[in-house]
Design a protein around this motif. Structure first.
Motif, PDB file in Angstrom:
ATOM      1  N   UNK A  96       0.860  -1.336  -0.160  1.00 10.05           N
ATOM      2  CA  UNK A  96       0.001  -0.045  -0.031  1.00 10.05           C
ATOM      3  C   UNK A  96       0.770   1.170  -0.138  1.00 10.05           C
ATOM      4  N   UNK A  97       0.573   2.215  -0.925  1.00  7.64           N
ATOM      5  CA  UNK A  97       1.214   3.627  -0.969  1.00  7.64           C
ATOM      6  C   UNK A  97       0.040   4.517  -0.644  1.00  7.64           C
ATOM      7  N   UNK A  98       0.444   5.429   0.351  1.00  4.99           N
ATOM      8  CA  UNK A  98      -0.439   6.423   0.640  1.00  4.99           C
ATOM      9  C   UNK A  98      -0.167   7.600   0.536  1.00  4.99           C
ATOM     10  N   UNK A 231      -2.132  -1.490  -3.451  1.00  2.05           N
ATOM     11  CA  UNK A 231      -3.156  -0.456  -3.359  1.00  2.05           C
ATOM     12  C   UNK A 231      -2.225   0.889  -3.284  1.00  2.05           C
ATOM     13  N   UNK A 232      -3.183   1.881  -3.949  1.00  5.90           N
ATOM     14  CA  UNK A 232      -2.578   3.227  -3.880  1.00  5.90           C
ATOM     15  C   UNK A 232      -3.758   4.100  -3.526  1.00  5.90           C
ATOM     16  N   UNK A 233      -3.405   4.885  -2.489  1.00  2.82           N
ATOM     17  CA  UNK A 233      -4.453   5.876  -1.863  1.00  2.82           C
ATOM     18  C   UNK A 233      -3.751   7.134  -2.187  1.00  2.82           C
ATOM     19  N   UNK A 234      -4.594   8.090  -2.852  1.00  9.46           N
ATOM     20  CA  UNK A 234      -4.221   9.380  -3.142  1.00  9.46           C
ATOM     21  C   UNK A 234      -5.163  10.365  -2.716  1.00  9.46           C
ATOM     22  N   UNK A 235      -4.830  11.339  -2.006  1.00 13.16           N
ATOM     23  CA  UNK A 235      -5.719  12.398  -1.923  1.00 13.16           C
ATOM     24  C   UNK A 235      -5.252  13.932  -1.229  1.00 13.16           C
ATOM     25  N   UNK A 236      -5.955  15.058  -1.588  1.00 11.02           N
ATOM     26  CA  UNK A 236      -5.521  16.073  -0.515  1.00 11.02           C
ATOM     27  C   UNK A 236      -6.301  15.912   0.799  1.00 11.02           C
ATOM     28  N   UNK A 237      -5.530  16.468   1.675  1.00 15.55           N
ATOM     29  CA  UNK A 237      -6.263  16.030   3.064  1.00 15.55           C
ATOM     30  C   UNK A 237      -7.501  17.070   3.339  1.00 15.55           C
ATOM     31  N   UNK A 238      -8.331  16.745   4.374  1.00 14.68           N
ATOM     32  CA  UNK A 238      -9.501  17.801   4.455  1.00 14.68           C
ATOM     33  C   UNK A 238      -9.179  18.102   6.101  1.00 14.68           C
ATOM     34  N   UNK A 342       9.029  -2.457   4.567  1.00 12.54           N
ATOM     35  CA  UNK A 342       7.634  -2.241   4.945  1.00 12.54           C
ATOM     36  C   UNK A 342       6.371  -2.382   3.798  1.00 12.54           C
ATOM     37  N   UNK A 343       5.229  -2.829   4.532  1.00 11.88           N
ATOM     38  CA  UNK A 343       4.247  -3.161   3.666  1.00 11.88           C
ATOM     39  C   UNK A 343       3.503  -1.980   3.527  1.00 11.88           C
ATOM     40  N   UNK A 344       3.132  -1.092   4.114  1.00 13.07           N
ATOM     41  CA  UNK A 344       2.585   0.236   3.937  1.00 13.07           C
ATOM     42  C   UNK A 344       3.192   1.478   4.135  1.00 13.07           C
ATOM     43  N   UNK A 345       3.328   2.030   3.197  1.00 12.67           N
ATOM     44  CA  UNK A 345       4.087   3.482   3.184  1.00 12.67           C
ATOM     45  C   UNK A 345       3.308   4.753   2.947  1.00 12.67           C
ATOM     46  N   UNK A 346       3.922   5.827   3.572  1.00 21.61           N
ATOM     47  CA  UNK A 346       3.085   6.878   3.103  1.00 21.61           C
ATOM     48  C   UNK A 346       4.221   8.210   2.790  1.00 21.61           C
ATOM     49  N   UNK A 347       3.482   9.072   1.960  1.00 20.22           N
ATOM     50  CA  UNK A 347       4.127  10.260   1.389  1.00 20.22           C
ATOM     51  C   UNK A 347       3.534  11.350   1.788  1.00 20.22           C
TER      52      UNK A 347
END
Ligand SMILES: [Zn+2]
Length: 653
Positions: A96-98, A231-238, A342-347
């Motif tokens: 997963x990449x967030x 899995x790729x999760x992309x967004x601007x935060x709210x 790692x399995x799940x990483x964030x940027x």
């Protein structure tokens, strides 16, 4: 069946297959045939697989003028910070990449490049999930189909039949691409997919259906049959409870931040919004000034190491020289992935990394979010600055203190005059250590009453720019009441955690007994704790005689201060101000708010020194245990005490 088609079908199959050797029943006869790749074919396959997404994109991705300001072949040097984001999705351990990112940084291109790469190099059914049906249809028409039609490498996978190019499903020769949306619960539930790509998750409704799980977990279920799912999760935060911020903080095992490298001095650091500088326009409404800053390009970045000045061009260079690092350990991304797998990483990608966003645009967005009479919807704009530039969530808060309410605490004393009539038991001081403008010290001196009521009076506030001047203000200047009785500063607290810790320690050492260095902390079990320190920070150099460092629970004291400010000035225990307190000082007292976690927080860029040091001063009174000091002969309260009453802190002078 053509051998190539069989290979594609196999690779796209949810059942894991060996790429070296496989067997398949003949479509007509059912007889099993076994296929094996030659040595050369295997080599080619391996080579193909090893290409990074970013490299692949430079060879095969075309940007079309309809959706890009820089049409033509994809170039990694335009958005260098996206290289590792794309590549890491296909790192073996990563599932997963967030990506929590500002708009305009190219986050959708990450999705498109990853999809193109998957189709060409690691095919498998893909599902892209959008917030709603219209967004899914628009993306299919404007983004996904052009992705294939503009790239010769990808065009070969189209079947040529318009039936296969539907707005919600594209059938390639060897794999399907489904377009889902958050409300399409049944669609989401029915298709297994190896790639699940979520676009703009913060725009998703919280659940697809009352009885169903939320679209994210529903989507993720689709990938369960695939061991090598991505899995790729992309967004601007709210907001803080929005899906992308939650995923970044709770789901990702590691969050990478992007460090730029100063092209002038080589300093590696994450760009700090506070270092984006523009000239002061005292008195000009911030929302009007924003237009000037943006149109005249007044903002520049100041490198925190040597103060090197960056314009937008130097910023772009610094970004080009930068890279991703784990925000906790500081380890670079490549080493991190190899070492920890790692399995799940964030940027986390703020707007100012993008060459499409100028520093002045960032500064102007911030100014538009400042409160002023000409700017009634400043809150909306501040929210926009937080979400769209800082790529951080918006924390809505109740402002409890208004400037007017602070100014109402003024009495009629001029600055420096201590209230007379034997109401004052002692005075304390608090000092902030600021590194800006060559270093300066905002300070506050406050007089305290007697006993539990704990009334207090601001006597002096201001700024000095040297330790000598500070010593003069604290101990040489005479503070008197209207009858001429002198008062001394009994205890001073000074912030030691600025950039001048060594000097602050020396100053405290030379004035032992009347000033203490402090370190503010947000969470502590007690209001304050002493720590013994024997060496200067970052060295073994001993501090002669050692020193006590006072660790302060700033949450405790700011809460107390906030309560104190609520007391009506006519009531016992009032928090009085002298009559010359400025509006700017009152504004600083209103800067901070309590965030969702219960901590006091200062919006970036808002001055809050007065508020900080007022909190320190409450701590100083606590340390002296002012509440236990009783007035001599207090049995008979006297309104106007004769001036000969001895003040216990002036040694009878
Ligand atoms: Zn520099």
């Amino acid at each position: 069946m053509e051998a190539r088609a069989i290979v594609r079908k196999l690779v796209a199959s949810p059942v894991p297959v060996s790429v070296d050797r496989f067997s398949l029943p003949h479509e007509m006869t059912g007889t099993k045939y076994t296929f094996e790749f030659s040595k050369g074919e295997k080599q080619i396959l391996r080579k193909c697989k090893k290409t990074a997404v970013s490299k692949w994109a430079e060879c095969h991705r075309m940007l079309v003028p309809e959706s890009s300001s820089l049409p033509g072949p994809w170039r990694n040097d335009v958005t260098p910070y996206l290289v590792d984001v794309m590549d890491s999705l296909f790192f073996s351990s990563v599932q997963t990449v967030i990506v929590c990112a500002a708009p305009q940084v190219g986050k959708t291109e990450v999705l498109l490049n990853a999809l193109g790469y998957a189709v060409d190099r690691e095919p498998g059914p893909a599902m892209i999930i959008y917030p709603d049906k219209i967004a899914a249809q628009d993306a299919s028409r404007d983004r996904i189909q052009p992705l294939f039609k503009s790239s010769p490498q990808l065009t070969q996978y189209l079947t040529g039949s318009t039936d296969d190019e539907g707005s919600l499903r594209i059938n390639l020769r060897h794999m399907p691409i489904y377009m889902g949306w958050a409300h399409s619960a049944s669609r989401l539930a029915s298709k297994p997919a190896r790639y699940i790509l979520f676009d703009e998750v913060d725009k998703f409704p919280t659940t697809s259906n009352k009885k169903e799980a939320d679209p994210q977990s529903l989507g993720e279920k689709r990938g369960r049959t695939y061991r090598n799912r991505k899995f790729l999760k992309i967004s601007s935060p709210t907001t803080e409870s929005g899906p992308i911020w939650v995923a970044l903080n709770n789901e990702a095992q590691v969050v990478f931040g992007y460090k730029v490298r100063c092209p002038i001095c080589g300093h590696e650091h994450e760009i700090d919004f506070d270092q984006i500088k523009y000239p002061d326009r005292e008195g000009m409404d911030p929302s009007l000034y924003a237009e000037t800053v943006e149109s005249e390009k007044l903002a520049a970045y100041e490198c925190p190491n040597m103060g090197c000045k960056w314009d937008d061009g130097i910023r772009d260079k610094a970004v080009g020289l930068g890279g991703w690092f784990d925000r906790v350990t500081g380890i670079d991304i490549k080493t991190y992935l190899k070492t920890y797998r790692p399995k799940k990483i964030g940027f986390h990608i703020p707007s100012w990394l993008s060459r499409f966003v100028s520093l002045s645009e960032v500064a102007a967005a911030f100014l538009r979010g400042q409160k002023s009479s000409l700017n009634p919807d400043w809150k909306e704009k501040l929210k926009d600055f937080m979400n769209s530039h800082k790529a951080e969530p918006w924390v809505n808060y109740q402002q409890e203190r208004t400037e007017a309410k602070i100014l109402a605490l003024k009495d009629d004393r001029p600055r420096l005059l201590v209230p007379g009539g034997d109401v004052v038991s002692c005075m304390t001081a608090a000092i902030d250590t600021q590194s800006g403008r060559g270093g300066y010290f905002p300070y506050e001196i406050r007089a305290w009453g007697y006993g539990m009521i704990n009334e207090s009076w601001l006597v002096a506030d201001g700024e000095v720019d040297s330790f000598e001047a500070l010593a003069e203000v604290l101990w040489d200047r005479e503070y008197k009441d209207s009858q001429g009785n002198p008062y001394l500063v009994r205890l001073a607290l000074i912030d030691a955690m600025g950039h001048r810790t060594d000097e602050v320690y020396d100053f405290c050492r030379m004035n032992r007994g009347r000033i203490l260095p402090i370190k503010g902390e947000q969470t502590m079990a007690r209001p304050f704790v002493y720590s013994q320190i024997d060496a200067y920070p970052g060295s073994n150099k001993p501090i002669p005689g050692g020193l006590k460092l006072l660790r302060l629970n700033v949450t405790h004291y700011k809460n107390a201060l906030s309560n104190r400010l609520e007391i009506n000035p006519a009531d016992p225990g009032a928090y009085n101000l002298h009559s010359e307190v400025s509006d700017a000082w009152a504004r600083e007292m209103t800067a901070e708010f309590v965030n969702e976690k219960g901590f006091w927080e200062c919006p970036k860029g808002r001055p809050n020194h007065a508020w900080d040091i007022a909190g320190y001063n409450l701590a100083a009174a606590d340390l002296l245990n002012v509440k236990s000091i009783k007035k001599k002969g207090s049995a008979k309260p006297r309104k106007q005490a004769p001036k000969r009453t001895t003040n216990p802190y002036t040694n009878g002078r």
